[in-house]
Scaffold this motif. Structure first.
Motif, PDB file in Angstrom:
ATOM      1  N   VAL A  82     -15.823 -16.139  31.240  1.00  0.00           N
ATOM      2  CA  VAL A  82     -15.420 -17.234  32.133  1.00  0.00           C
ATOM      3  C   VAL A  82     -13.910 -17.454  32.074  1.00  0.00           C
ATOM      4  N   LEU A  83     -13.327 -17.405  30.901  1.00  0.00           N
ATOM      5  CA  LEU A  83     -11.877 -17.577  30.788  1.00  0.00           C
ATOM      6  C   LEU A  83     -11.128 -16.454  31.501  1.00  0.00           C
ATOM      7  N   MET A  84     -11.592 -15.215  31.327  1.00  0.00           N
ATOM      8  CA  MET A  84     -10.955 -14.088  32.005  1.00  0.00           C
ATOM      9  C   MET A  84     -11.130 -14.215  33.513  1.00  0.00           C
ATOM     10  N   HIS A  85     -12.333 -14.576  33.950  1.00  0.00           N
ATOM     11  CA  HIS A  85     -12.625 -14.724  35.375  1.00  0.00           C
ATOM     12  C   HIS A  85     -11.739 -15.804  35.990  1.00  0.00           C
ATOM     13  N   THR A  86     -11.552 -16.897  35.274  1.00  0.00           N
ATOM     14  CA  THR A  86     -10.699 -17.978  35.755  1.00  0.00           C
ATOM     15  C   THR A  86      -9.263 -17.487  35.925  1.00  0.00           C
ATOM     16  N   ALA A  87      -8.747 -16.771  34.946  1.00  0.00           N
ATOM     17  CA  ALA A  87      -7.392 -16.223  35.038  1.00  0.00           C
ATOM     18  C   ALA A  87      -7.284 -15.226  36.183  1.00  0.00           C
ATOM     19  N   ALA A  88      -8.291 -14.384  36.341  1.00  0.00           N
ATOM     20  CA  ALA A  88      -8.271 -13.385  37.416  1.00  0.00           C
ATOM     21  C   ALA A  88      -8.306 -14.055  38.787  1.00  0.00           C
ATOM     22  N   HIS A  89      -9.095 -15.105  38.925  1.00  0.00           N
ATOM     23  CA  HIS A  89      -9.124 -15.825  40.202  1.00  0.00           C
ATOM     24  C   HIS A  89      -7.751 -16.400  40.524  1.00  0.00           C
ATOM     25  N   GLU A  90      -7.102 -16.985  39.524  1.00  0.00           N
ATOM     26  CA  GLU A  90      -5.775 -17.557  39.763  1.00  0.00           C
ATOM     27  C   GLU A  90      -4.765 -16.474  40.146  1.00  0.00           C
ATOM     28  N   GLU A  91      -4.837 -15.323  39.479  1.00  0.00           N
ATOM     29  CA  GLU A  91      -3.921 -14.229  39.814  1.00  0.00           C
ATOM     30  C   GLU A  91      -4.202 -13.654  41.194  1.00  0.00           C
ATOM     31  N   SER A  92      -5.472 -13.470  41.521  1.00  0.00           N
ATOM     32  CA  SER A  92      -5.856 -12.798  42.762  1.00  0.00           C
ATOM     33  C   SER A  92      -5.860 -13.703  43.985  1.00  0.00           C
ATOM     34  N   TYR A  93      -6.228 -14.953  43.800  1.00  0.00           N
ATOM     35  CA  TYR A  93      -6.455 -15.840  44.937  1.00  0.00           C
ATOM     36  C   TYR A  93      -5.509 -17.032  44.977  1.00  0.00           C
ATOM     37  N   GLY A  94      -4.487 -17.050  44.140  1.00  0.00           N
ATOM     38  CA  GLY A  94      -3.572 -18.178  44.086  1.00  0.00           C
ATOM     39  C   GLY A  94      -2.949 -18.519  45.425  1.00  0.00           C
ATOM     40  N   HIS A  95      -2.752 -17.522  46.263  1.00  0.00           N
ATOM     41  CA  HIS A  95      -2.149 -17.740  47.574  1.00  0.00           C
ATOM     42  C   HIS A  95      -3.187 -18.071  48.646  1.00  0.00           C
ATOM     43  N   LEU A  96      -4.473 -18.008  48.309  1.00  0.00           N
ATOM     44  CA  LEU A  96      -5.526 -18.204  49.306  1.00  0.00           C
ATOM     45  C   LEU A  96      -6.293 -19.514  49.152  1.00  0.00           C
ATOM     46  N   LEU A  97      -6.256 -20.090  47.965  1.00  0.00           N
ATOM     47  CA  LEU A  97      -7.022 -21.304  47.690  1.00  0.00           C
ATOM     48  C   LEU A  97      -6.089 -22.398  47.168  1.00  0.00           C
ATOM     49  N   SER A  98      -6.520 -23.629  47.311  1.00  0.00           N
ATOM     50  CA  SER A  98      -5.668 -24.772  46.981  1.00  0.00           C
ATOM     51  C   SER A  98      -5.518 -24.976  45.473  1.00  0.00           C
ATOM     52  N   PRO A  99      -4.458 -25.655  45.063  1.00  0.00           N
ATOM     53  CA  PRO A  99      -4.309 -26.020  43.653  1.00  0.00           C
ATOM     54  C   PRO A  99      -5.497 -26.849  43.151  1.00  0.00           C
ATOM     55  N   ALA A 100      -6.059 -27.686  44.008  1.00  0.00           N
ATOM     56  CA  ALA A 100      -7.225 -28.491  43.611  1.00  0.00           C
ATOM     57  C   ALA A 100      -8.415 -27.606  43.266  1.00  0.00           C
ATOM     58  N   PHE A 101      -8.590 -26.516  43.988  1.00  0.00           N
ATOM     59  CA  PHE A 101      -9.670 -25.576  43.685  1.00  0.00           C
ATOM     60  C   PHE A 101      -9.528 -25.062  42.255  1.00  0.00           C
ATOM     61  N   PHE A 102      -8.324 -24.622  41.912  1.00  0.00           N
ATOM     62  CA  PHE A 102      -8.105 -24.051  40.579  1.00  0.00           C
ATOM     63  C   PHE A 102      -8.204 -25.112  39.488  1.00  0.00           C
ATOM     64  N   ALA A 103      -7.763 -26.314  39.780  1.00  0.00           N
ATOM     65  CA  ALA A 103      -7.912 -27.401  38.808  1.00  0.00           C
ATOM     66  C   ALA A 103      -9.387 -27.658  38.525  1.00  0.00           C
ATOM     67  N   GLU A 104     -10.211 -27.638  39.559  1.00  0.00           N
ATOM     68  CA  GLU A 104     -11.657 -27.833  39.376  1.00  0.00           C
ATOM     69  C   GLU A 104     -12.261 -26.664  38.595  1.00  0.00           C
ATOM     70  N   ARG A 105     -11.821 -25.449  38.851  1.00  0.00           N
ATOM     71  CA  ARG A 105     -12.324 -24.283  38.101  1.00  0.00           C
ATOM     72  C   ARG A 105     -12.018 -24.447  36.614  1.00  0.00           C
ATOM     73  N   ARG A 106     -10.821 -24.880  36.287  1.00  0.00           N
ATOM     74  CA  ARG A 106     -10.465 -25.081  34.880  1.00  0.00           C
ATOM     75  C   ARG A 106     -11.282 -26.224  34.267  1.00  0.00           C
ATOM     76  N   ARG A 107     -11.461 -27.313  35.018  1.00  0.00           N
ATOM     77  CA  ARG A 107     -12.227 -28.455  34.524  1.00  0.00           C
ATOM     78  C   ARG A 107     -13.681 -28.082  34.258  1.00  0.00           C
TER      79      ARG A 107
END
Length: 167
Positions: free
Chosen positions: A17-42
């Motif tokens: 899950v930690l690796m997947h979270t990091a990979a999502h941020e690296e791969s999709y950072g330009h496609l999804l909102s900061p709120a999306f990633f904050a929720e993924r981390r939470r």
């Protein structure tokens, strides 16, 4: 850099899950909102709990482990999730952290998860880098279109197929 590929186990859930979270941020950072990633981390603790049984199956859940013991890539595949699937094997996901990209690891993960079998996958419409990788692995667009669920902000996705049986 050397990597070891192995089948994931339920005890790998947190690291996955930690690796997947990091990979999502690296791969999709330009496609999804900061709120999306904050929720993924939470939601990491809940996602770890859901991931444990998912990793306790015979289907390919392949991890790439670096020389320091960290997970730097993953690929998972199994039976189709859609009734109208173009073939009997779906690549659910494949991710390689940026620091390991370009090393051939993605190709090795895909081979471990799919072999040479006909397969299909869904890729984000705007993820042109992934699309190019999949084309190099023999996948082509088949006209299938969809959208990720609302919690993924409804991002458009396209279906790609490799080795589709003749109709």
């Amino acid at each position: 850099m050397d990597y070891v590929l192995r089948q994931a186990a339920p005890d790998d859930a947190e690291a996955v899950v930690l690796m997947h979270t990091a990979a999502h941020e690296e791969s999709y950072g330009h496609l999804l909102s900061p709120a999306f990633f904050a929720e993924r981390r939470r939601s990491i603790p809940e996602r770890v709990a859901r991931r444990r049984p998912y990793l306790d199956v015979p289907h390919p859940r392949i991890l790439a482990i670096d020389s320091g013991g960290g997970i730097v890539g993953l690929a998972d595949a199994g039976p189709p999730r859609q009734e109208d699937a173009p073939c009997a094997l779906e690549l659910y996901s494949i991710f390689v952290l940026a620091r390991a990209q370009g090393s051939g690891l993605g190709r090795a993960l895909m081979a471990a998860a799919l072999g040479e079998s006909p397969a299909y996958l869904w890729v984000l419409e705007e993820n042109t880098r992934a699309q190019a990788f999949y084309r190099r692995q023999g996948f082509a667009f088949d006209g299938g279109r969809g959208h990720l669920p609302p919690e993924w902000e409804g991002v458009p996705e396209l279906r790609m197929v490799r080795g589709q049986p003749a109709a």
